[in-house]
Structure formats: structure tokens, C-alpha cells
Design a protein around this motif. Structure first.
Motif, PDB file in Angstrom:
ATOM      1  N   ILE A   1       2.044  -0.184  11.830  1.00  0.00           N
ATOM      2  CA  ILE A   1       1.865  -1.148  11.599  1.00  0.00           C
ATOM      3  C   ILE A   1       0.886  -1.581  12.852  1.00  0.00           C
ATOM      4  O   ILE A   1       1.328  -2.241  13.787  1.00  0.00           O
ATOM      5  N   GLU A   2      -0.527  -2.381  11.988  1.00  0.00           N
ATOM      6  CA  GLU A   2      -0.708  -3.012  12.696  1.00  0.00           C
ATOM      7  C   GLU A   2      -0.745  -4.385  12.657  1.00  0.00           C
ATOM      8  O   GLU A   2      -1.165  -5.095  11.360  1.00  0.00           O
ATOM      9  N   ASN A   3      -0.554  -5.539  12.637  1.00  0.00           N
ATOM     10  CA  ASN A   3      -0.391  -7.180  12.563  1.00  0.00           C
ATOM     11  C   ASN A   3      -1.432  -8.138  13.102  1.00  0.00           C
ATOM     12  O   ASN A   3      -1.212  -8.377  14.883  1.00  0.00           O
ATOM     13  N   LYS A   4      -2.314  -8.389  12.905  1.00  0.00           N
ATOM     14  CA  LYS A   4      -3.770  -8.996  13.691  1.00  0.00           C
ATOM     15  C   LYS A   4      -3.560 -10.158  13.240  1.00  0.00           C
ATOM     16  O   LYS A   4      -4.361 -10.639  13.538  1.00  0.00           O
TER      17      LYS A   4
ATOM     18  N   LYS B   1      -4.833   1.800   6.153  1.00  0.00           N
ATOM     19  CA  LYS B   1      -4.866   1.682   4.593  1.00  0.00           C
ATOM     20  C   LYS B   1      -4.839  -0.039   4.841  1.00  0.00           C
ATOM     21  O   LYS B   1      -4.241  -0.082   6.297  1.00  0.00           O
ATOM     22  N   VAL B   2      -5.491  -0.696   4.544  1.00  0.00           N
ATOM     23  CA  VAL B   2      -5.399  -2.661   4.531  1.00  0.00           C
ATOM     24  C   VAL B   2      -4.183  -2.543   3.123  1.00  0.00           C
ATOM     25  O   VAL B   2      -4.470  -1.999   2.968  1.00  0.00           O
TER      26      VAL B   2
ATOM     27  N   THR C   1       0.525  -1.025  -0.102  1.00  0.00           N
ATOM     28  CA  THR C   1       0.241  -0.231   0.353  1.00  0.00           C
ATOM     29  C   THR C   1       1.012   0.881   0.294  1.00  0.00           C
ATOM     30  O   THR C   1       1.379   1.543   0.774  1.00  0.00           O
ATOM     31  N   SER C   2       0.665   2.416  -0.581  1.00  0.00           N
ATOM     32  CA  SER C   2       0.928   3.635  -0.512  1.00  0.00           C
ATOM     33  C   SER C   2       0.520   4.233  -0.017  1.00  0.00           C
ATOM     34  O   SER C   2      -0.668   4.343  -0.286  1.00  0.00           O
ATOM     35  N   THR C   3       1.667   5.520   0.451  1.00  0.00           N
ATOM     36  CA  THR C   3       0.686   6.514   1.301  1.00  0.00           C
ATOM     37  C   THR C   3       1.706   8.026   0.762  1.00  0.00           C
ATOM     38  O   THR C   3       2.582   7.969   1.225  1.00  0.00           O
ATOM     39  N   THR C   4       0.434   9.194   0.260  1.00  0.00           N
ATOM     40  CA  THR C   4       1.122  10.496   0.225  1.00  0.00           C
ATOM     41  C   THR C   4       1.082  11.230   0.359  1.00  0.00           C
ATOM     42  O   THR C   4      -0.308  11.816   0.509  1.00  0.00           O
TER      43      THR C   4
ATOM     44  N   TYR D   1      -1.700   2.288   9.656  1.00  0.00           N
ATOM     45  CA  TYR D   1      -1.671   3.758   9.983  1.00  0.00           C
ATOM     46  C   TYR D   1      -1.313   4.813   9.478  1.00  0.00           C
ATOM     47  O   TYR D   1       0.266   5.222  10.253  1.00  0.00           O
ATOM     48  N   THR D   2      -1.358   6.002   8.825  1.00  0.00           N
ATOM     49  CA  THR D   2      -0.802   7.382   9.273  1.00  0.00           C
ATOM     50  C   THR D   2      -1.120   8.727   9.881  1.00  0.00           C
ATOM     51  O   THR D   2      -2.173   8.666   9.143  1.00  0.00           O
TER      52      THR D   2
END
Length: 623
Positions: free
Chosen positions: A560-563, A537-538, A238-241, A548-549
Motif C-alpha cells: 500500500i502506498e499512501n501519497k 491499482k488506484v 479495489t479488488s485483486t484476483t 501494488y500486487t
């Protein structure tokens, strides 16, 4: 003939299994890389700075590099290599298999007798192919089992060589698994798991350098941006800008109108962030007591020391934040209430209402601007000198530094040092407390008011220490280095700050409790604040991994959340970011996240606040 659904499904299953196998192999490879690297270095953020270090760390990875191999990767233009470079080298310099070794020896043993003469082996190793030095050959032959005729059973030697190589790798992995400090060094930064019932760490002294040990200057930790990582990411990403304008911040109206606050009661407390040798940041922690429910305004900001007002101060650009946690029945059970997300220039604050009770105030800085840096220092500052009568005196520069220190450790800002305040100073610099008896001796020899040490008394105490050492500044430098000063008497590895708490209906009481690393409670609070406030974002293709940003004023944090039930390795790529500075000091890196846990991926700020900056990050699943 057209493929049947059954055949297509079988091929898809084979491809999936192949990808899983490839990812598993990569995970093992990077675990071995990390294990070998952390056998030699304290952190994978630390760089390889010499040929000798490169050779040593390659040996820990089960390689036996020749001088020619070392020269191939360490040229005259090389000043340092980072962890990613090391991984890339290991991918190229793969250890030989037994068949490859036997084949090489078989070319020498023309008669296929299974033996090679000692002299013949030495001649070949020093004259053919990737030539070795006599020292390198000797180190090999000393381990080989030559019989009384000077012959080597190279079949046994190959087994010994491979066994020794594997034992070296295994020892590095075992050390990584059993050493708690190294387990936190997952690809260059801290990882936090969050099981229930985590308690606030007990306060303990954290001296950087003991007065009873040899004085060692902090080594600069060159965190140059890394080359693209050799980690191969999968399609799950996933990308975030985020684009931020020049000098832009979430400058929400922070302070309550002055007329409204005239009747409010305020409490102020100072503190300091200190950068440890391994890059960890410690700071004072505080307990806040509110006798009744009240509207509150809480702020934290870097502290402008009066003596330093006319000079450029590195710490004034360091970001600060404060997390407010509620103490319920015990201090082990803390609950995040809020944090200082409002910003007005360098001041971060929070406004709201809290009920009566005890709260913990945990200061925080991302580490983007409080970090190890290479500084060119022309010469060591002079601390003491002798007057015409031969008496020792403090230099003007050292007096100024001591007055800065005094302002920093005077936590209540009353111009005097209480025994409690002085002991925070002692624990930081020497690891030992000053008891009541020793304090009474200070009272007899140095200026005090109301049983508290004055500025002049503090200066005289340091002069006495210099006299005790007959002018040798060794102990004085221990103090200065422990408090974040360099040899030019510049505070470069510390950031003093000030906390203000104003309450509408009661008198707040703030008390410094400890001086230590943030610990799991602070890490959990940081993660929770981002998860609660940030954009989620998944990770595409992986429904259990969330990124999460959150932008808070002048900084951006990703979590980063690892479920899932399994640990994952996430590849992080910032190569498309512009004018950005992150707390890891790496452009491309990987992080390992334990099952059912979350961790900070990175904190990011503008490199130059006067220019636009773009945070563009791609998180990809490796394993």
C-alpha cells in the motif's frame, strides 16, 4: 417543488461531512481498541486465551464487565478470541453515560435524596438484573466514597466511575504513542515509514533467552483466521484476483549453463532465519565485495542439513529471498539493485552484471511458513544420561541436534567453527561474546584445527556445560530454544539457508556482518521491489492511495502506498481467497499507513502447493 442546484449541493456537502465524521469516529474507536489490546498483549496477532485475559483487556478499554458479561462472550465452546472479536465486543458493550448511570441510581433512590445506603447497594447489585458476585461488588464499593453513616453520594460516584474509565483508556493510548515497539503493531503487523536518510541498523546481540534468567518456553501464537472485521469500509476500494495452478511457479531458467560456469569463481555462505517470541524474524546479513565488474549469478535456498536428510524438515518449505543493495559512500546510503525473483523449485536466484564495489545481501522470508504454531509434544526429549560409571553423556537425539546446529552456524561450510562464527552462536544464545582469552581456554580443553573448533570439540563443549550444571539440562534447553528447537528436538522456529555467489571475471568475497532483524532498509527494499515490478491499482475514489500486487515465484506480495498528507486506515478482506496462507494469519484485518509512506499489506502463499490457489483480496479505505 424541484430541488435547486444550490440545495442539492448543500445536501451533498452535509452527507460528505457526515461520512467524514463517521470515519473519524471509527478511526478513534479502532485506535482505542488497539491501545487497550496492546496494553495486555505483545501483538494484536496474539489471541485472548482465557476469561481472565478477556476481563483484563475489557477493563483496559474502560469497561467494567460483570461475570455474566464475560460468560456471554466466553462460552464452553470458546478456546480463544482474536482482535476482531474484541472490537466486536466493544461495539456491543458500550460504556454507560452519566445520565444512564444517574437514571439507574435514581430508580434505587426513591426519595431522591442523592444518597444510597451501602447495604442497600450491595443487596441490589448481587440480587437484581445482571447480578454481580460479592467480590465484584466489594471491588466497586472499595473505590466509592461512603460517609460515616454508610451512605454513598452516587452523583460523585458516577463522576469518579467515568473519570476512572477515561483515565484507563487515556493511559493505554499514551502508552501506545510513547512506546516505539507498540507503535509498530498497527492492527497486527509491522508498519514502515520511509523518510530519506534511513541508516542500516547497527548490529547488536539478539538472544531470545538469557542464561541468567528463568527458562521460559515460547508460547504458541495461535493465529487462527479471524471472523469478518467489524471495520466498516467506505466505497473507496479495489479488488485483486490471481489464480495459480497446482505446484505452479515462475520457474524461469535460473542457472547459467554448466559449461559456461566452469571457469566462474564462487563463494558460499550459510545463515539462518530465527523466529523471535513476538513473531519478528531475524537473520544473518552479509557484505559482498567485488574487485571488478562481472557477470553474476546469486542464489538462496533453504539448507538441507546432512544429519536431517532422512527426516521431514519443516524449514524446507519456508520461502527465501535475497535483496542486493549497493553501498555507495557509506553503509547508511544503500540503494536497491535487485532481488532474487527467478525460481527453480526451492531455489530463488538473480542473474545480471554488477560493477566493482561493496554490496549488502539481505536475506528475507515472508513469515507465511516460519511462524508460531501449536504443536502437540508427547514428552520432553532427554538430553543427557549417566553411564555405568556415573559419568554424564549426551543422548543420541541431543548429539544429532547439536550436529545440526553445528552445520547451521558453520557459516563458511568448512567443517570448523572460527571464533567469529562461534560468536554469532554465543550472541544468539547468551547475548555475550567469547573473547580471545576465553577462546584460548577452549583451545586447551577442546579439539581444534587451525584455531577453529571441530564438531567433536563442539559436542564436548556442550557436555562440559552439562557437567557444570551437574546434569541439569536447563542451560542446554536455553541454547536449543534460542536456536528454534522445541522440546521434541525439532527445529520448528528457524530456517537455515545457504547463499551462493558465482562471478565470471573475479573472485567474490561474502562475509557475514550481523545477526538481526531486517530493519527499515530491508522493508524499503521489499516495498520498492513490489512497486517497481508489480501491477498498480488506484484505490477507487481516492487518487492518492495505490495498491501494488506482485507475484514472485510461489508467493504474492501486496504493498500500500499512501501519497496523501494524512494517515489512512485500509481494510483488507481475503474471505474470497482459496487455499491461501498469509503472513498475518488473519483473513480480515486493517492496516494504518502513515502520510507519504508505503508498507507491505501482506504476503500470501499456497496453503497446499499440490492444489490450485486463488488470491482474491479487497482493499477498502476506512479513514
Amino acid at each position: 417543488m424541484a430541488s435547486t442546484p444550490g440545495n442539492q449541493k448543500a445536501r451533498h456537502s452535509e452527507n460528505s461531512q457526515g461520512k467524514k465524521s463517521q470515519h473519524a469516529e471509527e478511526a478513534i474507536f479502532y485506535m482505542n481498541c488497539r491501545a487497550a489490546y496492546l496494553t495486555v498483549f505483545k501483538s494484536s496477532l496474539e489471541n485472548i486465551k482465557s476469561k481472565e485475559q478477556l476481563s483484563l483487556v475489557l477493563q483496559q478499554a474502560g469497561r467494567n464487565p460483570s461475570q455474566k458479561t464475560i460468560n456471554k462472550y466466553w462460552t464452553s465452546q470458546t478456546s480463544s478470541l482474536n482482535f476482531d472479536d474484541f472490537c466486536a465486543i466493544l461495539k456491543k458493550e458500550k460504556p454507560p453515560t452519566k445520565n444512564e448511570l444517574l437514571e439507574a441510581f435514581g430508580k434505587i433512590d426513591i426519595d431522591k435524596a442523592g444518597y444510597i445506603l451501602h447495604d442497600e447497594l450491595c443487596k441490589i447489585l448481587t440480587t437484581r438484573g445482571d447480578k454481580m458476585t460479592w467480590e465484584e461488588v466489594t471491588s466497586i464499593t472499595n473505590q466509592a466514597d461512603f460517609n460515616c453513616s454508610g451512605k454513598l453520594d452516587y452523583n460523585k460516584f458516577c463522576e469518579l466511575y467515568l473519570t476512572t474509565s477515561e483515565q484507563c483508556c487515556k493511559a493505554a493510548r499514551d502508552r501506545l504513542e510513547t512506546d516505539p515497539r507498540l507503535r509498530q503493531q498497527h492492527f497486527g503487523n509491522q508498519t514502515e515509514n520511509f523518510p530519506e536518510g534511513i541508516s542500516l541498523p547497527v548490529s547488536k546481540p539478539s538472544p531470545r533467552v538469557s542464561r541468567k534468567t528463568d527458562l521460559k518456553l515460547p508460547k504458541a501464537d495461535s493465529r487462527a483466521p479471524s471472523r469478518p472485521s467489524s471495520a466498516q469500509s467506505s466505497k473507496a476500494s479495489t479488488s485483486t484476483t490471481v489464480t495459480v495452478g497446482a505446484s505452479s511457479s515462475s520457474s524461469t531458467k535460473l542457472i547459467v549453463e554448466p559449461d559456461t560456469m566452469k571457469e566462474w569463481q564462487c563463494a558460499q555462505c550459510r545463515g539462518c532465519f530465527y523466529l523471535e517470541e513476538d513473531g519478528e524474524i531475524i537473520s544473518h546479513k552479509y557484505r559482498l565485495h567485488l574487485p571488478q565488474r562481472s557477470a553474476l549469478c546469486v542464489t538462496i535456498r533453504p539448507f538441507t542439513i546432512p544429519q536431517a536428510e532422512r527426516k521431514s524438515c519443516h524449514w524446507l518449505s519456508v520461502d527465501t529471498a535475497l535483496f542486493i543493495l549497493k553501498e555507495n559512500e557509506t553503509q547508511e546510503n544503500l540503494q536497491l539493485v535487485s532481488f532474487t525473483e527467478l525460481q527453480n523449485k526451492e531455489v530463488f536466484g538473480w542473474r545480471g552484471e554488477l560493477g566493482a564495489g561493496v554490496y549488502w545481501l539481505l536475506p528475507f522470508t515472508t513469515g507465511c511458513r516460519l511462524r508460531k504454531v501449536k504443536t502437540q509434544i508427547s514428552g520432553e526429549a532427554k538430553l543427557v544420561w549417566r553411564d555405568e560409571d556415573g559419568e554424564l553423556a549426551l543422548t543420541k537425539e541431543f548429539r544429532a541436534a547439536l550436529l545440526e546446529i553445528f552445520e547451521t552456524i558453520d557459516l563458511d561450510g568448512n567443517g570448523l567453527l572460527s571464533l567469529e562464527e562461534y560468536n554469532f552462536f554465543e550472541l544468539r544464545t547468551s547475548g555475550e561474546k567469547c573473547d580471545q582469552e576465553a577462546w584460548a581456554v577452549c583451545k586447551e580443553n577442546f579439539e581444534m584445527k587451525k584455531n577453529e573448533l571441530t564438531r567433536q570439540g563442539f559436542l564436548d563443549l556442550n557436555l562440559m556445560e552439562a557437567n557444570d550444571q551437574d546434569g541439569d539440562p536447563w542451560d542446554l534447553w536455553v541454547t536449543l530454544l534460542s536456536l528454534g528447537y522445541n522440546k521434541a528436538l525439532e527445529m520448528t522456529e528457524a530456517c537455515p539457508f545457504v547463499i551462493d555467489v558465482c562471478a565470471e571475471r573475479c573472485k567474490p568475497r561474502v562475509k557475514a556482518i550481523s545477526l538481526e532483524a531486517g530493519g527499515s532498509q530491508l522493508s524499503r527494499a521489499v516495498c520498492r521491489s513490489v512497486v517497481n515490478k508489480g501491477e498498480a491499482k488506484v484505490l477507487d475514489g481516492s487518487e492518492n492511495i495505490f495498491i501494488y500486487t506482485y507475484r514472485s515465484g510461489s508467493r504474492i506480495t501486496s504493498v500500500i502506498e499512501n501519497k496523501s498528507e494524512n494517515k489512512v486506515i485500509i481494510h483488507v478482506n481475503n474471505e474470497q481467497s482459496k487455499n491461501c496462507l498469509n503472513n498475518r494469519g488473519l483473513t480480515v484485518f486493517a492496516v494504518e499507513v502513515a502520510p507519504k509512506s508505503m508498507m507491505v499489506s501482506q504476503h500470501v502463499m499456497a496453503l497446499n502447493e499440490q492444489e490450485e490457489w486463488i488470491y482474491s483480496c479487497v482493499h477498502s479505505l476506512v479513514c
